[in-house]
Design a protein around this motif. Structure first.
Motif, short mmCIF file in Angstrom:
data_model
loop_
_atom_site.label_atom_id
_atom_site.label_comp_id
_atom_site.label_asym_id
_atom_site.label_seq_id
_atom_site.Cartn_x
_atom_site.Cartn_y
_atom_site.Cartn_z
N ASN A 291 1.03 34.32 -1.92
CA ASN A 291 1.62 35.51 -1.32
C ASN A 291 2.22 35.11 0.02
O ASN A 291 1.56 35.15 1.05
CB ASN A 291 0.57 36.60 -1.15
N ILE A 292 3.48 34.69 -0.02
CA ILE A 292 4.14 34.12 1.14
C ILE A 292 5.38 34.95 1.47
O ILE A 292 6.14 35.33 0.57
CB ILE A 292 4.54 32.66 0.90
N VAL A 293 5.60 35.23 2.72
CA VAL A 293 6.80 35.96 3.10
C VAL A 293 8.01 35.08 2.89
O VAL A 293 7.91 33.86 2.84
CB VAL A 293 6.71 36.40 4.59
N GLN A 294 9.18 35.74 2.85
CA GLN A 294 10.39 35.00 2.49
C GLN A 294 10.86 34.06 3.58
O GLN A 294 11.49 33.04 3.33
CB GLN A 294 11.51 36.01 2.15
N ASN A 295 10.58 34.37 4.82
CA ASN A 295 11.10 33.56 5.92
C ASN A 295 10.44 32.19 5.95
O ASN A 295 9.28 32.02 5.60
CB ASN A 295 10.86 34.27 7.25
N SER A 296 11.15 31.21 6.43
CA SER A 296 10.62 29.86 6.53
C SER A 296 9.64 29.78 7.69
O SER A 296 9.68 30.55 8.64
CB SER A 296 11.75 28.85 6.73
N ILE A 297 8.69 28.81 7.62
CA ILE A 297 7.66 28.64 8.64
C ILE A 297 8.28 28.04 9.89
O ILE A 297 9.00 27.04 9.82
CB ILE A 297 6.53 27.72 8.13
N PRO A 298 8.07 28.64 11.05
CA PRO A 298 8.62 28.04 12.27
C PRO A 298 7.97 26.71 12.57
O PRO A 298 6.76 26.56 12.51
CB PRO A 298 8.29 29.09 13.34
N ARG A 299 8.79 25.74 12.92
CA ARG A 299 8.25 24.41 13.16
C ARG A 299 8.79 23.83 14.47
O ARG A 299 8.91 22.64 14.63
CB ARG A 299 8.62 23.47 12.00
N ASP A 300 9.14 24.70 15.39
CA ASP A 300 9.75 24.22 16.62
C ASP A 300 8.76 23.55 17.56
O ASP A 300 9.16 22.80 18.45
CB ASP A 300 10.43 25.40 17.36
N HIS A 301 7.43 23.85 17.37
CA HIS A 301 6.46 23.33 18.32
C HIS A 301 6.08 21.88 18.04
O HIS A 301 5.38 21.26 18.81
CB HIS A 301 5.18 24.19 18.28
N MET A 302 6.57 21.33 16.90
CA MET A 302 6.22 19.94 16.56
C MET A 302 7.47 19.23 16.07
O MET A 302 8.36 19.83 15.45
CB MET A 302 5.14 19.89 15.48
N GLU A 303 7.53 17.94 16.31
CA GLU A 303 8.65 17.13 15.87
C GLU A 303 8.51 16.80 14.40
O GLU A 303 7.42 16.50 13.91
CB GLU A 303 8.72 15.84 16.68
N ASN A 304 9.64 16.86 13.67
CA ASN A 304 9.63 16.45 12.28
C ASN A 304 9.55 14.93 12.17
O ASN A 304 9.95 14.20 13.09
CB ASN A 304 10.89 16.94 11.57
N THR A 305 9.05 14.49 11.04
CA THR A 305 8.95 13.05 10.76
C THR A 305 9.76 12.75 9.51
O THR A 305 9.66 13.46 8.50
CB THR A 305 7.48 12.64 10.53
N LYS A 306 10.57 11.71 9.58
CA LYS A 306 11.40 11.36 8.43
C LYS A 306 10.56 10.73 7.34
O LYS A 306 9.62 9.95 7.60
CB LYS A 306 12.50 10.38 8.86
N ILE A 307 10.88 11.06 6.12
CA ILE A 307 10.18 10.50 4.96
C ILE A 307 10.53 9.02 4.83
O ILE A 307 11.70 8.65 4.81
CB ILE A 307 10.58 11.25 3.67
N ASP A 308 9.50 8.17 4.75
CA ASP A 308 9.77 6.74 4.64
C ASP A 308 10.20 6.39 3.22
O ASP A 308 10.03 7.17 2.28
CB ASP A 308 8.55 5.93 5.06
#
Length: 677
Positions: free
Chosen positions: A7-24
């Motif tokens: 049961n998940i809302v349609q909006n995407s999860i905010p992720r501004d507080h952490m840096e993304n990591t590229k998939i190796d």
């Protein structure tokens, strides 16, 4: 695989507080090969939600793209927040599945558990169904339609629905996608369950319009059989399908739509036009024929501007169509010809205003038209034509300030790079040239030909004073009139005296020969006389012809001067109101007498030089004589007949138009009628 119930809302999860990591690369290969065991070992102690590719795809995006069902199921079950993540283009995992054409069991289960994915849009506002249709993936499209049929009507950023795209991109059967979309059971939606305005077909582009655009009659028939209600949809720009078919000249489409959707002919578009108006704007006789088969009262179709079909045809200069309309029922045509729009303009006014000489010619020559109706500006078609021709001359010569300012304003909004480096004078010249851009010689000719036609058929009759404006006093005062009468009488009597004397003393040949001697020589049969004649450069016929011409001009000059003299004498002893007319007539007569008298003088000079062998003298005197005569004519004609130059121009433009009309309009129309009998 068991369904992932979340049961998940349609909006995407905010992720501004952490840096993304590229998939190796190793992890990427595991996903690509669907190696679930190695994959699990590699993602332990790592924040899975923060692993992305350079374009923002999550691990779940990558798994769906490669059809890695095991990893897809594992990620959806273990990390459900990945389902809502959208990449940099705002594509969900379902967008990628639709693009790749992969409708695996894992994707089906995800959609069943997360129905919001069906209506989620990307940056182009495309739903997954849009993407599936664009890429021609029938399997995914059919699955998505079965889960949410209403999405078939949703519009994207360009106002195109999946149904519209299926028709627009239809190549043959479009792999059956169009049939699947048409056969779905959902009706056209109106609004969302939450009350928000729905991005759907009714507000976007109609699929019927797409079929009309591609001119595919088979698709139109297929739509009518499966979803006949679609025929009544309005496009926000083009009205209903019948409007669009009429505006594009699609005759077969108009025939079909008039049979299946007759009510569309009685509907107006955003600009207040009926389909029959757009057919006339297109200028197609074949289209109008189809409308007249089902519409017996064509004169009653009035658009938002209160214009009928003849207004539209005349304004756009469609000669074929006007000729066809004028051949219809007399009662209807008479109403069309003399009807006025919201500005009081008849079809003849509009044709004149827009510089359509063919329309003007066909309408003004019709016996049922009233050519002297005035519009709301108080102008008849002829007066409007004069006004438009004046404007045309000013615009062509660059002296129309209003037109130049409008063009200058337009050019200032579209200024060309580099003009800021030019001198001020150069910029001013460039602006002036640019301001005249868009008005060419063809527009000038059309305006002048239009006025010439109206001058021939709708010009009001002019009185004597109008024809000779230079002959009447601006303020007919008694003292001024008496002075003019006296001056003219002196000149008239003087001309009469000179011409009388010229009749008594005939012109002489150069040398000591009189006319009687030469006349005797010309009729003598002795050898001496024949020898004399043979040594000269003239013949008896030359002399007699010139003498007759001299006498004829002399008599005409004498007669004109006497008529002027008697008219002026009568003016002194008759009704004062006659004085103005007498002055006008006398000016014309005295002026004509002077011209004819000068012509007689030229004859006398030629006779005098007839026996001369001095070529230089002959040529010099001849040039001087004809130069003087031309100067007199140049002064006299504009003074007495100032409208003569205009009349000659009207004649030229009218004849030029007739050649063009009968060559390119009348003859092709007759050939067309013969072929379509």
């Amino acid at each position: 695989m068991p369904s992932v119930e979340i049961n998940i809302v349609q909006n995407s999860i905010p992720r501004d507080h952490m840096e993304n990591t590229k998939i190796d690369s190793e992890l990427y290969e595991c996903v690509k090969k669907d190696n679930i065991d190695e994959f699990k070992s590699r993602i332990q102690q790592r924040l899975t939600e923060k692993l992305v590719t350079p374009c923002g795809n999550s691990l779940l995006h990558v798994a769906v793209s490669y059809g890695s069902d095991n990893i897809t199921s594992y990620l959806a079950r273990t990390f459900p927040s990945l389902i809502t993540i959208q990449n940099s283009q705002k594509d969900t995992i379902l967008h990628l599945a639709a693009r790749e054409g992969k409708a695996s069991h894992a994707i089906r289960d995800l959609v069943n558990s997360n129905a919001f994915l069906l209506r989620t849009t990307n940056t182009e506002r495309n739903t997954p169904l849009h993407v599936a249709v664009i890429n021609g993936n029938k399997e995914v499209a059919k699955f998505l339609i079965s889960r949410d049929p209403e999405v078939a009507y949703y519009k994207n950023k360009t106002c195109r629905s999946p149904l519209y795209l299926a028709v627009e991109n239809c190549d043959g059967d479009m792999n059956g996608i169009l049939d699947d979309l048409l056969n779905q059971e959902a009706s056209i939606p109106t609004e969302r369950e939450d009350g928000d305005s729905l991005r759907m077909l009714r507000q976007g582009k109609s699929p019927v319009h797409a079929a009309v655009k591609n001119r595919i009659i088979g698709i139109l028939k297929k739509i009518e059989e499966a979803k006949p209600e679609l025929l009544g949809l309005h496009d926000k720009d083009f009205g209903n399908p019948l409007h669009y078919a009429s505006s594009t000249g699609y005759v077969e489409g108009v025939q079909f739509l008039l049979q299946k959707y007759r009510a569309g002919a009685d509907e107006t578009d955003q600009k207040g036009n009926y389909p029959i108006h757009l057919a006339c704007k297109e200028g197609s006789v074949a289209l109008l024929k189809e409308f007249l088969k089902v519409i017996p009262y064509a004169n009653e179709f009035i658009n938002k501007k209160k214009q009928n079909i003849l207004h539209v045809a005349a304004q756009n200069g469609h000669g074929f169509l006007i000729m066809y309309i004028l051949e219809q029922d007399q009662k209807i045509v008479k109403a069309l010809l003399n009807a006025m729009d919201e500005d009081g303009n008849t079809p003849l006014h509009l044709a004149t205003q827009h510089g359509q000489p063919t329309s003007v010619f066909l309408i003004v020559r019709d016996s049922r038209v009233y050519p002297r109706i005035v519009n709301d500006d108080g102008l008849t078609p002829y007066e409007l034509g004069r006004k438009q021709s004046t404007i045309a001359v000013q615009r062509y010569e660059g002296t129309d300030e209003t037109f130049a300012k409008k063009r200058q304003h337009t050019d200032s909004n579209n200024r060309v790079e580099g003009t800021e480096d030019k001198p001020a004078d150069q910029n001013k010249q460039d602006t002036k040239k640019a301001s005249l851009k868009g008005y060419g010689l063809s527009d000038f000719y059309r305006a002048m030909m239009t006025l010439s036609i109206l001058h021939s058929y709708a010009c009001p009759r002019k009185s004597f004073r109008d024809l000779f404006p230079g002959t009447r006093p601006t303020q007919p005062r008694k003292k001024e009139t008496k002075t003019r009468i006296g001056n003219l009488l002196v000149v008239a009597v003087l001309v009469a005296g000179v011409t009388f004397a010229g009749a008594i003393q005939l012109p002489q040949l150069r040398g000591n020969f009189n006319s009687s001697e030469h006349h005797h020589e010309f009729h003598s049969s002795n050898i001496t006389a024949s020898h004399k004649i043979s040594t000269t450069s003239y013949s008896p016929t030359d002399y007699e012809g010139l003498l007759y011409g001299y006498l004829s001009c002399n008599v005409w000059a004498f007669s004109f001067s006497l008529v002027a003299s008697l008219s002026l004498l009568m003016a002194n002893f008759s009704d004062p109101n006659y004085e103005i007319i007498a002055v006008g007539l006398s000016v014309f007569m005295v002026g004509s007498a002077i011209l004819v008298m000068f012509a007689a003088f030229i004859y006398a000079v030629i006779i005098a030089l007839l026996a001369s062998h001095d070529a230089w003298l002959n040529n010099t005197i001849t040039v001087e004589a004809f130069t003087g005569f031309y100067a007199l004519v140049y002064i006299f004609i504009p003074w007495i007949l100032p409208n003569l130059q205009g009349m000659l121009l009207h004649f030229f433009y009218y004849k030029y138009f007739l050649f063009h009309f009968y060559t390119y309009e009348w003859l092709p129309y007759k050939i067309y009628k013969r072929k379509h009998k």
